[in-house]
Motif scaffolding. Sequence first.
Motif, PDB file in Angstrom:
ATOM      1  N   SER A 295       9.426  -1.521  -3.781  1.00  0.00           N
ATOM      2  CA  SER A 295       9.323  -0.625  -2.685  1.00  0.00           C
ATOM      3  C   SER A 295       8.000  -0.831  -1.827  1.00  0.00           C
ATOM      4  CB  SER A 295       9.087   0.824  -3.115  1.00  0.00           C
ATOM      5  OG  SER A 295      10.567   1.415  -3.474  1.00  0.00           O
ATOM      6  N   LEU A 296       7.019  -1.347  -2.444  1.00  0.00           N
ATOM      7  CA  LEU A 296       5.466  -1.830  -1.782  1.00  0.00           C
ATOM      8  C   LEU A 296       5.771  -3.087  -1.019  1.00  0.00           C
ATOM      9  CD1 LEU A 296       3.181  -1.203  -4.797  1.00  0.00           C
ATOM     10  CD2 LEU A 296       2.861   0.257  -2.924  1.00  0.00           C
ATOM     11  N   VAL A 297       6.534  -3.924  -1.559  1.00  0.00           N
ATOM     12  CA  VAL A 297       7.047  -5.058  -0.671  1.00  0.00           C
ATOM     13  C   VAL A 297       7.638  -4.599   0.318  1.00  0.00           C
ATOM     14  CG1 VAL A 297       8.173  -7.227  -0.616  1.00  0.00           C
ATOM     15  CG2 VAL A 297       6.673  -6.659  -2.461  1.00  0.00           C
ATOM     16  N   SER A 298       8.783  -3.646   0.347  1.00  0.00           N
ATOM     17  CA  SER A 298       9.543  -3.175   1.498  1.00  0.00           C
ATOM     18  C   SER A 298       8.467  -2.541   2.673  1.00  0.00           C
ATOM     19  CB  SER A 298      10.396  -2.133   0.989  1.00  0.00           C
ATOM     20  OG  SER A 298      11.285  -2.928   0.195  1.00  0.00           O
ATOM     21  N   LEU A 299       7.584  -1.739   2.131  1.00  0.00           N
ATOM     22  CA  LEU A 299       6.605  -1.116   2.906  1.00  0.00           C
ATOM     23  C   LEU A 299       5.619  -1.985   3.757  1.00  0.00           C
ATOM     24  CD1 LEU A 299       5.945   2.102   0.930  1.00  0.00           C
ATOM     25  CD2 LEU A 299       7.163   2.143   3.106  1.00  0.00           C
ATOM     26  N   HIS A 300       5.080  -3.279   3.020  1.00  0.00           N
ATOM     27  CA  HIS A 300       4.440  -4.182   3.352  1.00  0.00           C
ATOM     28  C   HIS A 300       5.193  -4.896   4.614  1.00  0.00           C
ATOM     29  CE1 HIS A 300       2.168  -7.615   4.156  1.00  0.00           C
ATOM     30  NE2 HIS A 300       3.062  -8.501   3.915  1.00  0.00           N
ATOM     31  N   GLU A 301       6.606  -5.224   4.412  1.00  0.00           N
ATOM     32  CA  GLU A 301       7.457  -5.709   5.467  1.00  0.00           C
ATOM     33  C   GLU A 301       7.446  -4.803   7.050  1.00  0.00           C
ATOM     34  OE1 GLU A 301      10.832  -6.572   3.307  1.00  0.00           O
ATOM     35  OE2 GLU A 301      10.059  -8.585   2.479  1.00  0.00           O
ATOM     36  N   LEU A 302       7.399  -3.521   6.513  1.00  0.00           N
ATOM     37  CA  LEU A 302       7.408  -2.423   7.639  1.00  0.00           C
ATOM     38  C   LEU A 302       6.111  -2.119   8.440  1.00  0.00           C
ATOM     39  CD1 LEU A 302      10.104   0.077   5.923  1.00  0.00           C
ATOM     40  CD2 LEU A 302      10.653  -1.446   7.709  1.00  0.00           C
ATOM     41  N   GLY A 303       5.193  -2.699   7.701  1.00  0.00           N
ATOM     42  CA  GLY A 303       3.812  -2.562   8.551  1.00  0.00           C
ATOM     43  C   GLY A 303       2.966  -1.692   7.883  1.00  0.00           C
ATOM     44  N   HIS A 304       3.277  -0.878   6.785  1.00  0.00           N
ATOM     45  CA  HIS A 304       2.757   0.024   5.979  1.00  0.00           C
ATOM     46  C   HIS A 304       1.814  -0.305   5.133  1.00  0.00           C
ATOM     47  CE1 HIS A 304       5.103   3.000   8.772  1.00  0.00           C
ATOM     48  NE2 HIS A 304       6.123   2.461   7.816  1.00  0.00           N
TER      49      HIS A 304
ATOM     50  N   ILE B 214      -8.397 -15.777  -5.682  1.00  0.00           N
ATOM     51  CA  ILE B 214      -9.408 -15.297  -6.625  1.00  0.00           C
ATOM     52  C   ILE B 214      -9.515 -14.083  -6.690  1.00  0.00           C
ATOM     53  CG2 ILE B 214     -10.601 -17.800  -6.939  1.00  0.00           C
ATOM     54  CD1 ILE B 214     -12.798 -16.399  -5.251  1.00  0.00           C
ATOM     55  N   GLY B 215      -9.149 -13.240  -5.712  1.00  0.00           N
ATOM     56  CA  GLY B 215      -9.302 -11.875  -5.770  1.00  0.00           C
ATOM     57  C   GLY B 215      -8.597 -11.139  -4.936  1.00  0.00           C
ATOM     58  N   GLY B 216      -8.401  -9.840  -4.876  1.00  0.00           N
ATOM     59  CA  GLY B 216      -7.787  -9.185  -3.719  1.00  0.00           C
ATOM     60  C   GLY B 216      -7.713  -7.596  -3.909  1.00  0.00           C
ATOM     61  N   VAL B 217      -7.018  -6.877  -3.005  1.00  0.00           N
ATOM     62  CA  VAL B 217      -6.937  -5.622  -3.144  1.00  0.00           C
ATOM     63  C   VAL B 217      -5.574  -5.122  -2.159  1.00  0.00           C
ATOM     64  CG1 VAL B 217      -8.420  -4.992  -1.247  1.00  0.00           C
ATOM     65  CG2 VAL B 217      -7.856  -3.136  -2.659  1.00  0.00           C
ATOM     66  N   PHE B 218      -4.966  -4.050  -2.466  1.00  0.00           N
ATOM     67  CA  PHE B 218      -3.760  -3.647  -1.657  1.00  0.00           C
ATOM     68  C   PHE B 218      -3.457  -2.272  -1.657  1.00  0.00           C
ATOM     69  CE2 PHE B 218      -1.748  -3.603  -6.001  1.00  0.00           C
ATOM     70  CZ  PHE B 218      -0.735  -2.668  -5.778  1.00  0.00           C
ATOM     71  N   GLY B 219      -2.771  -1.762  -0.785  1.00  0.00           N
ATOM     72  CA  GLY B 219      -2.535  -0.511  -0.674  1.00  0.00           C
ATOM     73  C   GLY B 219      -1.779  -0.169   0.577  1.00  0.00           C
ATOM     74  N   LEU B 220      -2.011   1.142   0.653  1.00  0.00           N
ATOM     75  CA  LEU B 220      -1.094   1.878   2.032  1.00  0.00           C
ATOM     76  C   LEU B 220      -2.176   2.359   2.957  1.00  0.00           C
ATOM     77  CD1 LEU B 220       1.273   1.542  -0.138  1.00  0.00           C
ATOM     78  CD2 LEU B 220       2.258   3.569   1.264  1.00  0.00           C
ATOM     79  N   ARG B 221      -1.719   2.267   4.181  1.00  0.00           N
ATOM     80  CA  ARG B 221      -2.746   2.717   5.351  1.00  0.00           C
ATOM     81  C   ARG B 221      -1.971   4.100   5.902  1.00  0.00           C
ATOM     82  NH1 ARG B 221      -4.552  -0.147  11.086  1.00  0.00           N
ATOM     83  NH2 ARG B 221      -5.592   1.633  12.097  1.00  0.00           N
ATOM     84  N   VAL B 222      -2.458   5.184   5.895  1.00  0.00           N
ATOM     85  CA  VAL B 222      -2.048   6.223   6.485  1.00  0.00           C
ATOM     86  C   VAL B 222      -3.057   6.848   7.875  1.00  0.00           C
ATOM     87  CG1 VAL B 222      -1.681   8.839   6.170  1.00  0.00           C
ATOM     88  CG2 VAL B 222      -1.129   7.263   4.231  1.00  0.00           C
ATOM     89  N   GLY B 223      -2.785   6.126   8.898  1.00  0.00           N
ATOM     90  CA  GLY B 223      -3.813   6.389  10.108  1.00  0.00           C
ATOM     91  C   GLY B 223      -5.138   5.910   9.869  1.00  0.00           C
ATOM     92  N   SER B 224      -6.085   6.794   9.858  1.00  0.00           N
ATOM     93  CA  SER B 224      -7.448   6.417   9.568  1.00  0.00           C
ATOM     94  C   SER B 224      -7.832   6.425   8.191  1.00  0.00           C
ATOM     95  CB  SER B 224      -8.443   7.404  10.444  1.00  0.00           C
ATOM     96  OG  SER B 224      -8.290   8.562  10.022  1.00  0.00           O
ATOM     97  N   VAL B 225      -6.775   6.487   7.237  1.00  0.00           N
ATOM     98  CA  VAL B 225      -7.134   6.422   5.882  1.00  0.00           C
ATOM     99  C   VAL B 225      -6.393   5.289   5.145  1.00  0.00           C
ATOM    100  CG1 VAL B 225      -7.134   7.642   3.668  1.00  0.00           C
ATOM    101  CG2 VAL B 225      -7.518   8.974   5.697  1.00  0.00           C
ATOM    102  N   PHE B 226      -6.946   4.622   4.369  1.00  0.00           N
ATOM    103  CA  PHE B 226      -6.531   3.438   3.602  1.00  0.00           C
ATOM    104  C   PHE B 226      -6.667   3.676   2.102  1.00  0.00           C
ATOM    105  CE2 PHE B 226      -5.190  -0.506   1.646  1.00  0.00           C
ATOM    106  CZ  PHE B 226      -4.630  -1.241   2.391  1.00  0.00           C
TER     107      PHE B 226
ATOM    108  N   ASP C  53      -0.774   6.520  15.338  1.00  0.00           N
ATOM    109  CA  ASP C  53      -0.596   5.408  16.283  1.00  0.00           C
ATOM    110  C   ASP C  53      -2.314   4.749  16.114  1.00  0.00           C
ATOM    111  OD1 ASP C  53       1.903   5.640  16.803  1.00  0.00           O
ATOM    112  OD2 ASP C  53       1.324   7.037  18.555  1.00  0.00           O
ATOM    113  N   SER C  54      -2.417   3.545  15.354  1.00  0.00           N
ATOM    114  CA  SER C  54      -3.800   2.995  15.184  1.00  0.00           C
ATOM    115  C   SER C  54      -3.701   1.754  15.561  1.00  0.00           C
ATOM    116  CB  SER C  54      -4.277   3.303  13.735  1.00  0.00           C
ATOM    117  OG  SER C  54      -4.412   4.608  13.341  1.00  0.00           O
ATOM    118  N   LEU C  55      -4.904   1.059  15.720  1.00  0.00           N
ATOM    119  CA  LEU C  55      -4.876  -0.379  16.194  1.00  0.00           C
ATOM    120  C   LEU C  55      -4.705  -1.276  14.842  1.00  0.00           C
ATOM    121  CD1 LEU C  55      -8.355  -0.405  18.327  1.00  0.00           C
ATOM    122  CD2 LEU C  55      -5.950  -0.615  19.154  1.00  0.00           C
ATOM    123  N   PRO C  56      -4.151  -2.453  15.271  1.00  0.00           N
ATOM    124  CA  PRO C  56      -3.934  -3.246  13.853  1.00  0.00           C
ATOM    125  C   PRO C  56      -5.027  -3.644  13.519  1.00  0.00           C
ATOM    126  CG  PRO C  56      -3.155  -4.281  16.078  1.00  0.00           C
ATOM    127  CD  PRO C  56      -3.596  -2.969  16.177  1.00  0.00           C
ATOM    128  N   MET C  57      -5.098  -4.090  12.116  1.00  0.00           N
ATOM    129  CA  MET C  57      -6.369  -4.624  11.422  1.00  0.00           C
ATOM    130  C   MET C  57      -6.527  -6.131  11.800  1.00  0.00           C
ATOM    131  SD  MET C  57      -7.071  -2.999   7.723  1.00  0.00           S
ATOM    132  CE  MET C  57      -5.098  -3.078   7.260  1.00  0.00           C
TER     133      MET C  57
END
Length: 263
Positions: A144-153, A166-178, A242-246
């Motif tokens: 499901s996370l991969v699907s949400l990534h493909e959808l831009g969330h 060598i490192g990383g972080v992942f998660g979901l964006r909800v407007g101005s909160v990540f 609706d927010s700007l892309p990173m």
Amino acid sequence: MVSRCPRWEALDVLEAAPDGPVAFSADLSPVGLLAAYHAGVYPFPASDEYTRALNEVVFADHVQEGRIPLVGEEPADPFAVSWWSPDPRPVLPVSAAHLSRSLARRLRNGLSWSTSLNQGFERVVRECRGDRVPLWLTDDLIASLVSLHELGHAHSVEVWEDGNLIGGVFGLRVGSVFSMDSMFFQRPGASKVAVSDLAARFAQAGGELLDAQRDSPHVRDLGGILMPREQYVRRLRRTARDSLPMPTATLPARRLAEPAGSR
């Protein structure tokens, strides 16, 4: 009497216990997962039958009495996934996220690390899963996370050294909160660089807050604070959809050790 919410939007998170599961639901679909994050809730799937059974033993009475609701109408076993929304919530204002002096010094003194956005989302997720116990990043959740990534969330930040992740972080964006789900490192400091980079990119896109979900010394070292759940949920509810892309460019990690005004 069992309380059942047909949708996450109907869940009153603010009435839930501050330090336990706020709901049970087996729905880990992309649609359900995204709705839960918008409600301020994140999942903790049971990694095995023992954990699932423990959920039922410990919390079945709470469910039966209506103190912990079931969300959705699906016939699947709800005790397979608990959902959480701690009070207070550990967060990092993007303007306050920072590296330790020693790590900033290492970056300035020659660490040849670089960072990127969304160049290896599934790799980051699977590195975060690794061999951790409990294994909450289940196959269903990853799908499901991969699907949400493909959808831009859902998004990831990667840290590279000579072409190696060598490192990383992942998660979901909800407007101005990540909402950050997990992070990993294979070199000391690499996960902290990933979070600092995420804060910098998110700030450029109009983001305000990184949600750490679970408090830890690691989060505090990065500038984390505790926010009352009510305040956090209000932030989610008023946040712009609706927010700007990173920014996606691969960038030198050394820039994160420079004064904010000179980046």
